[in-house]
Motif scaffolding. Structure first.
Motif, short mmCIF file in Angstrom:
data_model
loop_
_atom_site.label_atom_id
_atom_site.label_comp_id
_atom_site.label_asym_id
_atom_site.label_seq_id
_atom_site.Cartn_x
_atom_site.Cartn_y
_atom_site.Cartn_z
N GLU A 196 45.61 45.75 32.53
CA GLU A 196 46.93 45.10 32.58
C GLU A 196 46.78 43.72 31.96
N GLY A 197 47.09 43.61 30.69
CA GLY A 197 46.95 42.32 30.02
C GLY A 197 45.50 41.89 29.97
N ASN A 198 45.22 40.70 30.51
CA ASN A 198 43.86 40.17 30.49
C ASN A 198 43.09 40.45 31.78
N VAL A 199 43.58 41.38 32.59
CA VAL A 199 42.88 41.73 33.82
C VAL A 199 42.76 43.25 33.94
N LEU A 207 49.17 53.87 46.72
CA LEU A 207 49.31 52.46 47.08
C LEU A 207 48.56 51.64 46.05
N ASP A 208 49.28 50.87 45.25
CA ASP A 208 48.63 50.04 44.25
C ASP A 208 47.73 49.02 44.91
N SER A 209 46.67 48.68 44.22
CA SER A 209 45.78 47.62 44.69
C SER A 209 46.27 46.28 44.16
N ASN A 210 46.13 45.25 44.95
CA ASN A 210 46.44 43.89 44.48
C ASN A 210 45.20 43.21 43.90
N ARG A 211 44.04 43.87 44.02
CA ARG A 211 42.80 43.29 43.52
C ARG A 211 42.70 43.49 42.01
N VAL A 212 42.35 42.41 41.32
CA VAL A 212 42.15 42.48 39.87
C VAL A 212 40.83 41.82 39.51
N LYS A 213 40.34 42.19 38.37
CA LYS A 213 39.10 41.61 37.85
C LYS A 213 39.44 41.03 36.48
N SER A 214 39.09 39.77 36.27
CA SER A 214 39.38 39.13 34.99
C SER A 214 38.52 39.73 33.90
N THR A 215 39.10 39.83 32.74
CA THR A 215 38.36 40.29 31.57
C THR A 215 38.61 39.32 30.45
N SER A 216 37.68 39.25 29.54
CA SER A 216 37.93 38.43 28.35
C SER A 216 37.71 39.33 27.15
N ARG A 217 38.54 39.14 26.18
CA ARG A 217 38.46 39.96 24.98
C ARG A 217 37.28 39.50 24.13
#
Length: 195
Positions: free
Chosen positions: A69-72, A170-180
């Motif tokens: 999802e975008g940058n995450v 149930l969607d998770s609210n946890r995300v992990k940042s990613t960098s391109r």
């Protein structure tokens, strides 16, 4: 697949309620407000209660893998099935009360058999854009399991139906940042010649 926020549990119950109200009113139930979401302990004037009594993991429908999802990257949703206790109440006299309740539950079972997957306009809220729909299936509990499920204080056990709704996600609210990857450096070395 039904995807959604924390609202999927309420939306699954509301979808089931919508189906029962559309199919049971005006016969055998006079008004839609007499079919509602309530614990058998809090039934009030309801003729049919729908009570989501448990949530169970659905390992067959579970997903692994992060979702971009975008940058995450979002952690995968949790696949669950909801178990609903459906109970009927009659105000008929004592001699015909049980028969009246059996007729009501027979009609519920018939409706749920004929509508084992809810799709499109029958789905409420976060489930409304679900392509797979919401599956409805009877849970084959015996008297012992039903009696154990029926834990409502002083209220004596009443014959009830148990149905499974799901899977819902149930969607998770946890995300992990990613960098391109912006730049890549490749170094090539020439192999030496043997001769």
């Amino acid at each position: 697949m039904s995807m959604g926020s924390h609202m999927v549990i309420a939306d699954a119950g509301a979808s089931l309620l919508k189906l029962l109200r559309e199919e049971m009113v005006p016969d055998p139930v006079f008004r839609p407000e007499l079919i509602g979401m309530a614990s058998p302990a809090d039934k009030g004037d309801l003729v049919i209660t729908v009570f989501i009594c448990s949530l169970r993991e659905n390992n067959e429908a579970s997903r692994s893998g992060m979702q971009p999802e975008g940058n995450v990257l979002r952690y995968p949703p949790r696949a669950v099935d909801l178990e609903c206790l459906i109970t009927a109440y009659s105000n008929a006299d004592i001699l015909t009360r049980s028969l009246d309740e059996y007729r009501l539950l027979g009609k519920v079972a018939q409706i749920l058999h004929d509508n084992s997957i809810l799709r499109g306009p029958m789905l409420e809220g976060t489930l409304s854009d679900s392509e797979a729909g919401l599956r409805i299936a009877p849970v084959p509990y015996g008297t012992e399991e039903l009696t154990r499920l029926w834990q409502f204080g002083d209220h004596p056990y009443k014959f009830s139906l148990v149905y499974k709704l799901g899977p819902v996600y149930l969607d998770s609210n946890r995300v992990k940042s990613t960098s391109r990857v912006v730049e890549r450096k490749i170094t090539l070395r020439e192999k030496g010649r043997e001769g």
